[in-house]
Design an enzyme around this catalytic site. Structure first.
Site, PDB file in Angstrom:
ATOM      1  N   MET A   1      -8.288   1.849   1.943  1.00 39.94           N
ATOM      2  CA  MET A   1      -7.870   2.765   0.896  1.00 39.94           C
ATOM      3  C   MET A   1      -9.068   3.120   0.032  1.00 39.94           C
ATOM      4  O   MET A   1      -9.558   2.288  -0.719  1.00 39.94           O
ATOM      5  CB  MET A   1      -6.773   2.116   0.051  1.00 39.94           C
ATOM      6  CG  MET A   1      -6.401   2.923  -1.140  1.00 39.94           C
ATOM      7  SD  MET A   1      -5.043   2.150  -2.015  1.00 39.94           S
ATOM      8  CE  MET A   1      -5.236   2.923  -3.569  1.00 39.94           C
ATOM      9  N   PRO A   2      -9.560   4.340   0.102  1.00 40.71           N
ATOM     10  CA  PRO A   2     -10.648   4.747  -0.779  1.00 40.71           C
ATOM     11  C   PRO A   2     -10.167   4.807  -2.234  1.00 40.71           C
ATOM     12  O   PRO A   2      -9.064   5.272  -2.514  1.00 40.71           O
ATOM     13  CB  PRO A   2     -11.010   6.148  -0.286  1.00 40.71           C
ATOM     14  CG  PRO A   2     -10.418   6.263   1.073  1.00 40.71           C
ATOM     15  CD  PRO A   2      -9.235   5.370   1.080  1.00 40.71           C
ATOM     16  N   HIS A   3     -11.017   4.326  -3.112  1.00 33.69           N
ATOM     17  CA  HIS A   3     -10.717   4.382  -4.540  1.00 33.69           C
ATOM     18  C   HIS A   3     -11.956   4.894  -5.259  1.00 33.69           C
ATOM     19  O   HIS A   3     -13.042   4.368  -5.077  1.00 33.69           O
ATOM     20  CB  HIS A   3     -10.328   3.001  -5.071  1.00 33.69           C
ATOM     21  CG  HIS A   3      -9.974   3.022  -6.515  1.00 33.69           C
ATOM     22  ND1 HIS A   3      -8.739   3.419  -6.956  1.00 33.69           N
ATOM     23  CD2 HIS A   3     -10.697   2.738  -7.609  1.00 33.69           C
ATOM     24  CE1 HIS A   3      -8.729   3.365  -8.282  1.00 33.69           C
ATOM     25  NE2 HIS A   3      -9.909   2.956  -8.697  1.00 33.69           N
ATOM     26  N   ALA A  38      -3.689   7.693   0.727  1.00 35.82           N
ATOM     27  CA  ALA A  38      -4.572   6.529   0.739  1.00 35.82           C
ATOM     28  C   ALA A  38      -5.656   6.602  -0.337  1.00 35.82           C
ATOM     29  O   ALA A  38      -6.335   5.616  -0.603  1.00 35.82           O
ATOM     30  CB  ALA A  38      -5.236   6.392   2.112  1.00 35.82           C
ATOM     31  N   GLY A  40      -7.130   6.917  -4.074  1.00 35.53           N
ATOM     32  CA  GLY A  40      -6.847   6.711  -5.488  1.00 35.53           C
ATOM     33  C   GLY A  40      -8.038   7.158  -6.326  1.00 35.53           C
ATOM     34  O   GLY A  40      -9.192   6.935  -5.951  1.00 35.53           O
TER      35      GLY A  40
END
Length: 61
Positions: A1-3, A38, A40
């Site tokens: 999950m890229p944040h 995915a 954030g």
């Protein structure tokens, strides 16, 4: 999950944040081959008196 976290001086509008969130999400998904759900993004608006560089507050500039 890229944040993604974006710390910047306050003063940007909700519309600017919406546009940036949309563009960043689209490009992260394109490059990272993931779904938008995915990704954030957190925007942190910081007062110039709470940010310093080279020993000086930006508020003093």
């Amino acid at each position: 999950m890229p944040h993604v976290r974006i710390d910047w001086f306050q003063g940007r509008t909700a519309e600017q944040k919406r546009e940036l969130a949309e563009v960043l999400t689209r490009e992260i998904c394109r490059i990272g081959r993931c779904e938008p759900d995915a990704v954030g993004i957190v925007f942190t608006d910081v007062d110039k008196e709470n940010w310093a560089r080279a020993g000086k507050l930006f508020a003093d500039s």
